[in-house]
Design an enzyme around this catalytic site. Structure first.
Site, PDB file in Angstrom:
ATOM      1  N   ASP A 165       7.893  29.162 -31.138  1.00  0.00           N
ATOM      2  CA  ASP A 165       8.421  29.236 -29.764  1.00  0.00           C
ATOM      3  C   ASP A 165       8.498  30.672 -29.240  1.00  0.00           C
ATOM      4  OD1 ASP A 165       8.696  26.483 -29.762  1.00  0.00           O
ATOM      5  OD2 ASP A 165      10.799  26.527 -30.370  1.00  0.00           O
ATOM      6  N   ARG A 180      20.607  18.107 -32.622  1.00  0.00           N
ATOM      7  CA  ARG A 180      20.897  17.392 -33.876  1.00  0.00           C
ATOM      8  C   ARG A 180      22.377  17.091 -34.012  1.00  0.00           C
ATOM      9  NH1 ARG A 180      16.277  20.006 -34.084  1.00  0.00           N
ATOM     10  NH2 ARG A 180      14.654  19.508 -35.604  1.00  0.00           N
ATOM     11  N   ARG A 186       2.829  15.007 -23.053  1.00  0.00           N
ATOM     12  CA  ARG A 186       2.900  15.543 -24.430  1.00  0.00           C
ATOM     13  C   ARG A 186       2.688  14.434 -25.468  1.00  0.00           C
ATOM     14  NH1 ARG A 186       7.797  19.565 -24.987  1.00  0.00           N
ATOM     15  NH2 ARG A 186       6.681  19.955 -26.933  1.00  0.00           N
TER      16      ARG A 186
HETATM   17  C1  S3P Z   1      11.861  21.841 -32.471  1.00  0.00           C
HETATM   18  C2  S3P Z   1      10.700  21.918 -33.200  1.00  0.00           C
HETATM   19  C3  S3P Z   1       9.504  22.628 -32.722  1.00  0.00           C
HETATM   20  C4  S3P Z   1       9.838  23.601 -31.602  1.00  0.00           C
HETATM   21  C5  S3P Z   1      10.707  22.970 -30.557  1.00  0.00           C
HETATM   22  C6  S3P Z   1      12.019  22.502 -31.175  1.00  0.00           C
HETATM   23  C7  S3P Z   1      12.986  21.079 -33.039  1.00  0.00           C
HETATM   24  O1  S3P Z   1       8.572  21.679 -32.212  1.00  0.00           O
HETATM   25  O2  S3P Z   1       8.660  24.099 -31.016  1.00  0.00           O
HETATM   26  O3  S3P Z   1      11.000  23.903 -29.527  1.00  0.00           O
HETATM   27  O4  S3P Z   1      14.131  21.234 -32.554  1.00  0.00           O
HETATM   28  O5  S3P Z   1      12.772  20.313 -33.977  1.00  0.00           O
HETATM   29  P1  S3P Z   1       7.564  20.874 -33.183  1.00  0.00           P
HETATM   30  O6  S3P Z   1       8.351  20.006 -34.062  1.00  0.00           O
HETATM   31  O7  S3P Z   1       6.698  20.083 -32.221  1.00  0.00           O
HETATM   32  O8  S3P Z   1       6.787  21.909 -33.932  1.00  0.00           O
END
Ligand code: S3P
Length: 435
Positions: free
Chosen positions: A315, A26, A123
């Site tokens: 995670d 981000r 994915r």
């Molecule tokens: C993340 C959100 C999660 C997480 C990923 C990182 C992020 O995924 O599992 O490792 O940085 O926004 P999802 O948004 O698919 O739940």
């Protein structure tokens, strides 16, 4: 690369995990489209965050490594005007890179194509493609527009009101990025809370964002560049916390860990299991809460994990499954069907590989059941190229009586390139790792 991990007599010391992966992505993307120049310190050294930098550079963002400090970047914001990439963008193994950038590209008036490695190309992307199309973007993907590569012809977006079908911070962040570049307000309703790093950083960068419970409202506008020091990644810290709690003779301090409440489900779950965890020196850094965490050998009990806590520890389920092998009773983990669409189908791969090592574990459609305590006999297992699986299996070797050989150990570098060195440090020289 393979690594063999054996249980040391004592697990002890201090580690500092790498910069948080979610916050690093981000910080780079938001400052890349902001007005002004920002310095980002402690940027994640992992492969995923390198993929984000590679894509941003291909979109014309000037990013310099600053040698006056470790993991320090200077990012010259483009003010939202990116350059049409001359090549296909490559997000590597990183779902966050692809989904967040899809939001930016949907708002940019040019053609871009974004792809990834063999895991990322399986994915689901329909979760971002559908709402971005509803905002007016032209997006095509394989398999009925649901799989990468994605071809995006962006621009002329309009705000939408949208209910997210999954509690996903990636989808939320993608749509908030697109909403910055749209005409009119965007309103997002979330089914449950997910990590809120985007909301925090948007506010710090001057976005017109309001939150009412699980609803977010954003009016379009530019972001102002913002310096940030990225906290350590709690998802990386989790391996050492589980290792210390599950090892019979351990005391480990993990320094500089981000403890944002939308990420600390792993601490809550471990505490429910009876873990001896102490959170010390709470402080704030980069608009995020940070602390040091001490974990010690604990007598663990089985628990049930389901419901609202799930997005706060999604995670960490693979490494919590390792903790559950050492806990007394039956640990039931439900409502984690999202794990099936991570870097691997983590329900399948965790169950298969822990079973190889002697775990009593079985698969559910939306989770897994682990019966403990078992004496993990060790053996040879496989990461399938999944970083979190590689590191979780290493922890099984660190806490069980039989040595564990992890094949595909290099996958750890996707989020934690120093993982094997830190493991050797805590296990004592020569005791823990042999290549
Ligand atoms: C993340 C959100 C999660 C997480 C990923 C990182 C992020 O995924 O599992 O490792 O940085 O926004 P999802 O948004 O698919 O739940």
């Amino acid at each position: 690369m393979r690594q063999v991990v054996a249980r040391p007599d004592r697990l002890e010391g201090e580690v500092t995990p790498p910069g948080d992966k979610s916050i690093s992505h981000r910080a780079a993307i938001f400052n890349g489209i902001a007005h002004g120049t920002a310095r980002v310190a402690n940027y994640s050294p992992g492969g995923d965050c390198a993929s984000t930098l590679r894509c941003l550079r291909a979109l014309g963002v000037n990013i310099l490594r600053d040698h006056s400090g470790p993991r320090l970047l200077t990012i010259h914001g483009t003010g939202g005007v990116l350059r049409e990439p001359v090549q296909v963008l490559n997000a590597g193994n990183s779902g966050t890179t692809m989904r967040l950038l899809a939001g930016v590209l949907a708002g940019s008036s040019f053609l871009s194509i974004i792809t990834g490695d063999s895991s990322l190309r399986t994915r689901p992307m329909d979760r971002v493609v559908q709402p971005l199309r509803a905002m007016g973007a032209h997006i095509l993907g394989r398999h009925g527009n649901s799989l990468p590569p994605l071809a995006i012809l962006g621009g002329n977006l309009r705000g939408i009101e949208y209910t997210l079908p999954v509690a996903s911070a990636q989808v939320k962040s993608c749509l908030l990025l697109a909403a910055l570049l749209a005409q009119g307000e965007t309103v997002l309703h979330q089914p449950a809370a997910s990590r809120d790093h985007t909301e925090r950083m948007f506010k710090a960068m001057g976005a017109h964002l309001e939150e009412e419970g699980l609803t977010l409202r954003l009016r379009p506008g530019g972001l102002a560049a913002n310096d940030i020091r990225v906290p350590g990644d709690i998802s990386s810290a989790a391996y050492w916390l589980v290792a210390a709690c599950a090892h019979p003779n351990a005391r480990v301090t993990v320094r500089n860990v981000g403890v944002n409440a939308t990420r600390t489900g792993v601490l809550d779950a471990l505490r429910m299991m009876g873990a001896r965890l102490t959170v010390e020196n709470p402080r704030e850094e980069g608009g995020e809460p940070v602390a040091d965490i001490v974990a010690e050998s604990s007598s663990l009990e089985a628990i049930e994990i389901r419901g609202d806590i799930v997005p706060r520890l999604i995670d960490e389920v693979p490494v919590l499954a390792v903790a559950a092998c050492l806990a007394r009773g039956e640990t039931v983990i439900r409502d984690v069907a999202e794990l099936r669409v991570k870097e691997t189908d983590r329900i399948k791969t965790v169950v298969a590989e822990l079973a190889r090592l002697g775990a009593e574990v079985r698969e559910l459609p939306d989770g897994l059941v682990v019966r403990g305590p078992v004496s993990l006999r060790g053996g040879r297992c496989q990461s399938y190229g999944d970083h979190r699986l590689a590191m979780s299996l290493a922890i099984a070797g660190l806490v069980g009586p039989g040595p564990v050989e992890v094949q595909g150990a290099e996958a750890a570098s996707v989020s934690y390139p120093g993982f094997w060195e830190d493991l050797a440090l805590l296990a004592g020289r020569g005791a823990g790792v042999a290549a």
